[in-house]
Scaffold this motif. Structure first.
Motif, short mmCIF file in Angstrom:
data_model
loop_
_atom_site.label_atom_id
_atom_site.label_comp_id
_atom_site.label_asym_id
_atom_site.label_seq_id
_atom_site.Cartn_x
_atom_site.Cartn_y
_atom_site.Cartn_z
N SER A 91 56.52 24.96 55.61
CA SER A 91 57.83 24.94 55.89
C SER A 91 58.24 23.72 56.67
CB SER A 91 58.45 26.22 56.57
OG SER A 91 58.11 27.39 55.72
N ILE A 92 57.50 23.37 57.61
CA ILE A 92 57.83 22.19 58.60
C ILE A 92 57.84 21.10 57.82
CG2 ILE A 92 57.24 20.76 60.33
CD1 ILE A 92 56.30 23.52 61.86
N ASP A 93 56.93 20.79 56.93
CA ASP A 93 56.65 19.62 56.20
C ASP A 93 57.86 19.75 54.94
OD1 ASP A 93 55.69 17.37 55.13
OD2 ASP A 93 54.23 18.27 53.74
N SER A 94 58.50 20.85 54.50
CA SER A 94 59.62 20.82 53.78
C SER A 94 60.59 20.32 54.24
CB SER A 94 59.45 22.21 52.99
OG SER A 94 60.75 22.39 52.33
N ILE A 95 61.07 21.00 55.55
CA ILE A 95 62.32 20.89 56.14
C ILE A 95 62.45 19.49 56.66
CG2 ILE A 95 63.92 21.60 57.99
CD1 ILE A 95 63.57 23.51 55.40
N LEU A 96 61.47 18.96 56.97
CA LEU A 96 61.37 17.63 57.80
C LEU A 96 61.71 16.40 56.52
CD1 LEU A 96 58.59 17.55 60.29
CD2 LEU A 96 61.13 17.20 60.62
N THR A 97 61.19 16.96 55.45
CA THR A 97 61.29 15.93 54.16
C THR A 97 62.96 16.08 53.85
OG1 THR A 97 59.27 16.39 53.23
CG2 THR A 97 60.81 15.80 51.70
N ALA A 98 63.40 17.29 53.99
CA ALA A 98 64.64 17.44 53.53
C ALA A 98 65.65 16.74 54.62
CB ALA A 98 65.05 19.07 53.68
N VAL A 99 65.19 16.76 55.93
CA VAL A 99 66.16 16.02 56.87
C VAL A 99 66.04 14.49 56.57
CG1 VAL A 99 66.20 15.42 59.34
CG2 VAL A 99 65.65 17.72 58.66
N GLY A 100 64.85 14.07 56.36
CA GLY A 100 64.62 12.57 55.84
C GLY A 100 65.60 12.30 54.79
N MET A 101 66.13 13.15 53.91
CA MET A 101 66.67 12.55 52.80
C MET A 101 68.22 12.81 52.60
SD MET A 101 63.87 14.15 49.66
CE MET A 101 64.88 13.43 48.32
N THR A 102 68.58 13.69 53.11
CA THR A 102 69.98 14.05 53.47
C THR A 102 70.49 14.72 54.77
OG1 THR A 102 72.11 14.88 52.56
CG2 THR A 102 69.79 16.33 52.66
N GLU A 103 71.61 14.16 55.28
CA GLU A 103 72.19 14.92 56.84
C GLU A 103 73.23 16.10 56.42
OE1 GLU A 103 76.12 11.67 56.75
OE2 GLU A 103 74.27 11.63 58.21
N HIS A 104 73.28 16.31 55.18
CA HIS A 104 74.28 17.85 54.86
C HIS A 104 73.47 18.75 54.81
CE1 HIS A 104 77.42 14.53 54.14
NE2 HIS A 104 76.74 13.90 53.18
N LEU A 105 73.83 19.78 55.83
CA LEU A 105 73.05 21.16 55.92
C LEU A 105 73.09 22.07 54.72
CD1 LEU A 105 71.19 22.90 57.84
CD2 LEU A 105 73.40 23.96 58.71
#
Length: 255
Positions: free
Chosen positions: A150-164
């Motif tokens: 989950s941490i890996d997944s969310i940090l990947t998401a944060v690195g790809m977009t800034e839109h929650l």
């Protein structure tokens, strides 16, 4: 939140980010799902589906909780200490610990698969207690790996977009795909013994990659999934070959 979604609907860049992130989250979810499938298949049949549902539901909860704590989550990438010139963050330490756990678990399962003789202490235990212990142990192990993935997944998401909103939608879609694929994948692994060893090999590789990433030597995810796809394709050919040989043998015996 809905007010922030409406402007994104007319933004092509937002749609492109959403599609890309969904694909990435689904691919990352495969690792999580393989681990859950292997663990659940070790349980009695009546407990397997329930444990898989619990594991995937926990993955969803963890991802959503982490999304609500993005400001804190980003601090996990900040260096905590340095060893021999290499800086380590909390994220690095979590990935290393998760990788070591995956390697330990995969190695243990490979040993159990190769050496199927039950130990004497297991034979002396009450069967009901063993089942309860296995279910509880499986859920605890799933929680540990859910947290790492989950941490890996969310940090990947944060690195790809800034839109929650885009992150939340991508996570929900990926978890939905995991729920739909959980039973078919687990049943396929369970019905094909050679696939079990292949899946355990995948876990060993994923664990090694997590450790490498934790030590600052990330391996491009594309290489990993191409290798997994190639191995799966070769195993598929082997399965077709075995089935063809079995049909020929059956035809000879009936002739």
């Amino acid at each position: 939140m809905f007010d922030s979604i409406i402007p994104l609907l007319s933004d092509p860049a937002a749609w492109a980010a959403l599609v890309t992130l969904i694909v990435m989250e689904v691919v990352l979810g495969i690792d999580n799902l393989i681990f859950i499938s292997i663990l659940s298949n070790k349980l009695p049949p009546e407990h397997r589906q329930r444990v898989r549902r619990i594991g995937i539901s926990l993955a969803l909860v963890m991802r959503l909780v982490l999304l609500s704590m993005i400001a804190w989550l980003v601090t996990l990438v900040e260096p905590v200490f340095t060893v021999l010139g290499n800086a380590f963050s909390w994220k690095d330490m979590i990935l290393i610990a998760g990788g070591l756990f995956l390697i330990w678990k995969a190695t243990k399962e490979i040993h159990h698969t190769v050496d199927t003789k039950p130990s004497d202490d297991m034979l002396d235990k009450d069967k009901k207690d063993i089942v309860i212990s296995n279910v509880g142990s499986a859920i605890v192990q799933i929680i540990i790996l859910d947290l790492v993935f989950s941490i890996d997944s969310i940090l990947t998401a944060v690195g790809m977009t800034e839109h929650l909103p885009i992150m939340i939608i991508a996570v929900l879609v990926s978890i939905t795909v995991m729920l739909l694929a959980a039973d078919p994948l687990a049943n396929f692994i369970n019905d094909n013994p050679t696939v079990v060893m292949l899946a355990l090999g995948f876990l060993l590789m994923i664990g090694t990659v997590l450790i490498a990433e934790g030590f600052g030597a990330p391996v491009p995810k594309g290489y990993i999934y191409v290798a997994m796809a190639f191995s799966a394709a070769v195993e598929g050919l082997n399965m077709m070959s075995r089935r063809a040989a079995a049909k020929k043998e059956a035809a000879k015996q009936s002739a």
